[in-house]
Write an enzyme that holds these catalytic residues in place. Structure first.
Site, mmCIF file in Angstrom:
data_model
loop_
_atom_site.group_PDB
_atom_site.id
_atom_site.type_symbol
_atom_site.label_atom_id
_atom_site.label_comp_id
_atom_site.label_asym_id
_atom_site.label_seq_id
_atom_site.Cartn_x
_atom_site.Cartn_y
_atom_site.Cartn_z
ATOM 1 N N GLU A 240 0.891 -1.173 0.000
ATOM 2 C CA GLU A 240 0.000 0.000 0.000
ATOM 3 C C GLU A 240 0.922 1.214 0.000
ATOM 4 O O GLU A 240 1.566 1.505 1.007
ATOM 5 C CB GLU A 240 -0.905 0.016 1.244
ATOM 6 C CG GLU A 240 -1.380 -1.337 1.756
ATOM 7 C CD GLU A 240 -2.163 -2.167 0.759
ATOM 8 O OE1 GLU A 240 -2.783 -1.557 -0.130
ATOM 9 O OE2 GLU A 240 -2.142 -3.396 0.869
ATOM 10 N N CYS A 274 -2.136 9.262 2.734
ATOM 11 C CA CYS A 274 -1.943 8.722 1.381
ATOM 12 C C CYS A 274 -3.153 9.032 0.507
ATOM 13 O O CYS A 274 -3.015 9.212 -0.697
ATOM 14 C CB CYS A 274 -1.692 7.229 1.444
ATOM 15 S SG CYS A 274 -2.980 6.335 2.334
HETATM 16 P P1 NAD Z 1 8.797 4.656 4.221
HETATM 17 O O1 NAD Z 1 8.704 3.882 2.972
HETATM 18 O O2 NAD Z 1 9.943 5.554 4.411
HETATM 19 O O3 NAD Z 1 8.826 3.658 5.495
HETATM 20 C C1 NAD Z 1 7.785 2.735 5.727
HETATM 21 C C2 NAD Z 1 8.319 1.613 6.610
HETATM 22 O O4 NAD Z 1 9.277 0.851 5.892
HETATM 23 C C3 NAD Z 1 9.023 2.089 7.870
HETATM 24 O O5 NAD Z 1 8.636 1.269 8.947
HETATM 25 C C4 NAD Z 1 10.504 1.883 7.537
HETATM 26 O O6 NAD Z 1 11.324 1.683 8.661
HETATM 27 C C5 NAD Z 1 10.428 0.627 6.696
HETATM 28 N N1 NAD Z 1 11.569 0.385 5.805
HETATM 29 C C6 NAD Z 1 12.448 1.286 5.288
HETATM 30 N N2 NAD Z 1 13.337 0.653 4.500
HETATM 31 C C7 NAD Z 1 13.007 -0.654 4.500
HETATM 32 C C8 NAD Z 1 13.544 -1.807 3.859
HETATM 33 N N3 NAD Z 1 14.601 -1.738 3.045
HETATM 34 N N4 NAD Z 1 12.959 -3.000 4.079
HETATM 35 C C9 NAD Z 1 11.866 -3.099 4.874
HETATM 36 N N5 NAD Z 1 11.326 -2.045 5.522
HETATM 37 C C10 NAD Z 1 11.885 -0.831 5.327
HETATM 38 O O7 NAD Z 1 7.417 5.427 4.347
HETATM 39 P P2 NAD Z 1 7.043 6.556 5.409
HETATM 40 O O8 NAD Z 1 7.791 7.791 5.044
HETATM 41 O O9 NAD Z 1 7.150 6.006 6.775
HETATM 42 O O10 NAD Z 1 5.474 6.752 5.118
HETATM 43 C C11 NAD Z 1 4.960 7.672 4.218
HETATM 44 C C12 NAD Z 1 4.534 6.967 2.943
HETATM 45 O O11 NAD Z 1 3.558 5.965 3.225
HETATM 46 C C13 NAD Z 1 3.850 7.900 1.946
HETATM 47 O O12 NAD Z 1 4.351 7.658 0.658
HETATM 48 C C14 NAD Z 1 2.382 7.497 2.018
HETATM 49 O O13 NAD Z 1 1.649 7.771 0.862
HETATM 50 C C15 NAD Z 1 2.491 6.043 2.293
HETATM 51 N N6 NAD Z 1 1.256 5.517 2.889
HETATM 52 C C16 NAD Z 1 0.448 4.737 2.102
HETATM 53 C C17 NAD Z 1 -0.744 4.253 2.616
HETATM 54 C C18 NAD Z 1 -1.644 3.381 1.781
HETATM 55 O O14 NAD Z 1 -2.512 2.726 2.343
HETATM 56 N N7 NAD Z 1 -1.495 3.351 0.463
HETATM 57 C C19 NAD Z 1 -1.113 4.557 3.933
HETATM 58 C C20 NAD Z 1 -0.271 5.352 4.699
HETATM 59 C C21 NAD Z 1 0.931 5.824 4.167
#
Ligand code: NAD
Length: 515
Positions: A240, A274
């Site tokens: 997502e 999002c």
């Molecule tokens: P991010 O991608 O930076 O991090 C998300 C998670 O992934 C964190 O827990 C992080 O520690 C982890 N992570 C980072 N690198 C990783 C790796 N290599 N392997 C596994 N895990 C890893 O996102 P963010 O900045 O925390 O969140 C914001 C983003 O989330 C925005 O783009 C937003 O649109 C999206 N979002 C989407 C939805 C949806 O339902 N589509 C809902 C909420 C947020």
């Protein structure tokens, strides 16, 4: 040899309130070894959890729901402390989680019901054909920072209801809410099938390395890495990801409702949602009036660091990096000719960024193409609905969209032409909170989807086919095998007869013609 330039490995993460920078907590950075040990322990308890069946698991999920409702104020305090959200926004996370627990707990038994299938051929009538849904033993939930309690509250319940154990990895920016979520599960004395691993990307990668399914919510860039990691391990995933959601305002819209809804959609959670509005397309006849009213509404919002008295509408951005990204998008747009009608800059306090309306923007600007994730509403004048649809679809993202009109049939017609996983007419985010509907990101907004009734739970399961004889079997006969010429001819005859006469009852329909 010691590498003198190597960065020291952090063993803990300090959690700060982005509104004032004060430290509000600390969590360990779980090493790959620690994550592996947590995963092993969860796997020990999962078979018993699965064996309880949906009926046996339901009381635990309902008790957890009660715990969340009983502790809603405390949960809101934690969410607020690590996100800088105003009270009104932070207080939505506990009820959203309780609602989700209620839905999955009450429907799991029906969704998981075993299915008996009719044989497709008479030769198979001697068998009973059953499909059962067995959970992936351990699901990894990797979560972002924008809804730190509700993300766990929305995604963990269907996996637990399916009979899986869950290892939650909250964002390193806002880990306290996720830790509290898991503490609540422990406090009610529930089976040890829910654990938490804290840390940044390295910990997330370790979770991926130790689970059987990954439910990931976060940015598109990280989602790609997760997909590659899952492909290497040959495990399934659901992603997502980010969005750039358009809002389309038609001439016949109730402008007050459109202005209120789009204001909320654009600045809710400081734009860090999002499914928030990131672009607005308005038909020419109402454009000037819409912009004037939107500007007034956005300018009237109260912004600041809230306490528990519900005093503010808009809070802080989650991180300095996020605030700076929003500032860059706005500055670049202004440098390229956009006009700010209200807001437009950081407030200078904490990570706050002023709620902002931009006009005179075009589709070459980052603020129209990339996810801004800030309280910004760029507005574009369009000639008609065709132009609105064409521009709305001119995006790498396809999470959701809104259409504002008094003519619902026209709204639905437009929805069917939009490239987005959800379209809400005259409202915001409705599909996200209607668990019977899918919340699906198209294009770069995701792979797979959450919710969608039975799908939301069955995605955490592997289908298993079980065949059982319905008649006494002979010791030397094997299904299908043409062990004698006579039996082989008989089998061919049955097949021909089934094809010729179209035995609908066994699933053989004639190709064309009548029976
Ligand atoms: P991010 O991608 O930076 O991090 C998300 C998670 O992934 C964190 O827990 C992080 O520690 C982890 N992570 C980072 N690198 C990783 C790796 N290599 N392997 C596994 N895990 C890893 O996102 P963010 O900045 O925390 O969140 C914001 C983003 O989330 C925005 O783009 C937003 O649109 C999206 N979002 C989407 C939805 C949806 O339902 N589509 C809902 C909420 C947020």
């Amino acid at each position: 040899m010691t590498d003198l330039h190597a960065k020291p490995q952090l063993t803990t993460i300090e959690v700060r309130n982005p509104a004032d920078g004060f430290i509000v907590g600390e969590v360990p950075v779980d090493s790959p070894e620690t994550v592996a040990a947590k995963a092993r322990e969860l796997r020990l308890f999962q078979p018993e959890w699965e064996a309880m069946g949906a009926k046996g698991r339901k009381p635990w999920l309902m008790r957890f729901q009660e715990w969340i409702l009983d502790n809603a104020e405390h949960i809101t305090d934690i969410v607020q402390s690590e996100t800088g959200k105003p009270r009104t926004e932070a207080s939505t996370e506990a009820p959203a989680s309780a609602d989700s627990l209620n839905y999955w707990a009450r429907n799991a038994e029906r969704f998981l019901a075993e299915k008996r299938s009719m044989p497709h051929t008479p030769l198979m009538l001697v068998k009973r054909l059953t499909t059962v849904h067995r959970p992936y033993p351990l699901v990894g939930m990797i979560a972002p920072w924008n809804f730190p309690f509700a993300m766990a509250g929305m995604d963990v319940p269907p996996a637990l209801a399916a009979g899986a154990a869950v290892l939650l990895k909250p964002s390193e920016v806002t880990p306290l809410s996720g830790v509290e979520f898991v503490r609540g599960w422990t406090e009610i004395g529930a089976p040890s099938v829910l654990g938490v691993a804290t840390g940044a990307g390295g910990t997330g990668a370790a979770v991926l390395a130790n689970v059987d399914y990954v439910q990931f919510t976060g940015s598109t860039a990280t989602g790609r890495k997760v997909a590659v990691g899952c492909a290497e391990r040959l495990i399934p995933y659901s992603l997502e990801l980010g969005g750039k959601d358009p809002a389309i305002v038609l001439t016949d819209a109730d402008l007050d409702r459109a202005v209120n809804g789009i204001t909320w959609g654009g600045v809710f959670n400081s734009g860090q949602a999002c499914v928030g509005v990131e672009r607005v397309y308005v038909e020419a006849p109402v454009y000037d009036e819409f912009v004037a009213r939107l500007t007034d509404k956005v300018a009237s919002l109260r912004q600041g660091q809230d306490d528990d008295r519900y005093r503010f509408d808009v809070g802080a951005m989650a991180t300095e990096a996020q605030r700076d990204l929003v500032a860059r998008h706005v500055d670049e747009a202004v440098a390229a000719g956009a006009r700010v009608t209200t807001g437009g800059k950081p407030t200078g306090v904490g990570t706050f960024f002023e709620p902002t309306v931009l006009t005179d923007v075009d589709h070459s600007m980052a603020v129209m193409q990339q996810e801004t994730f800030g309280p910004t509403l760029p507005v574009v004048k369009v000639a008609d609905e065709d132009e609105a649809i064409q521009l709305a679809n001119d995006s790498n993202y396809g999470l959701s969209a809104t259409v504002w009109t008094r003519d619902y049939a026209r709204g639905e017609r437009i929805a069917r032409r939009l490239d987005a996983g959800g379209v809400n007419i005259n409202d915001m985010m409705t599909n996200l909170f209607s668990f019977a509907l899918p919340m699906a990101g198209w294009k770069n907004s995701g792979v797979g989807y959450r919710n969608g009734g039975a799908h939301g739970l069955l995605k955490y399961c592997r289908p298993q086919a079980i065949t059982t004889p319905r008649l006494p079997v002979q010791s030397n006969e094997v299904m299908w095998y043409p062990y004698s010429r006579r039996k082989s001819r008989l089998a061919m005859g049955i097949m021909r007869a089934a094809a010729a006469h179209g035995l609908r009852r066994v699933g053989l329909k004639p190709r064309g013609g009548s029976r």
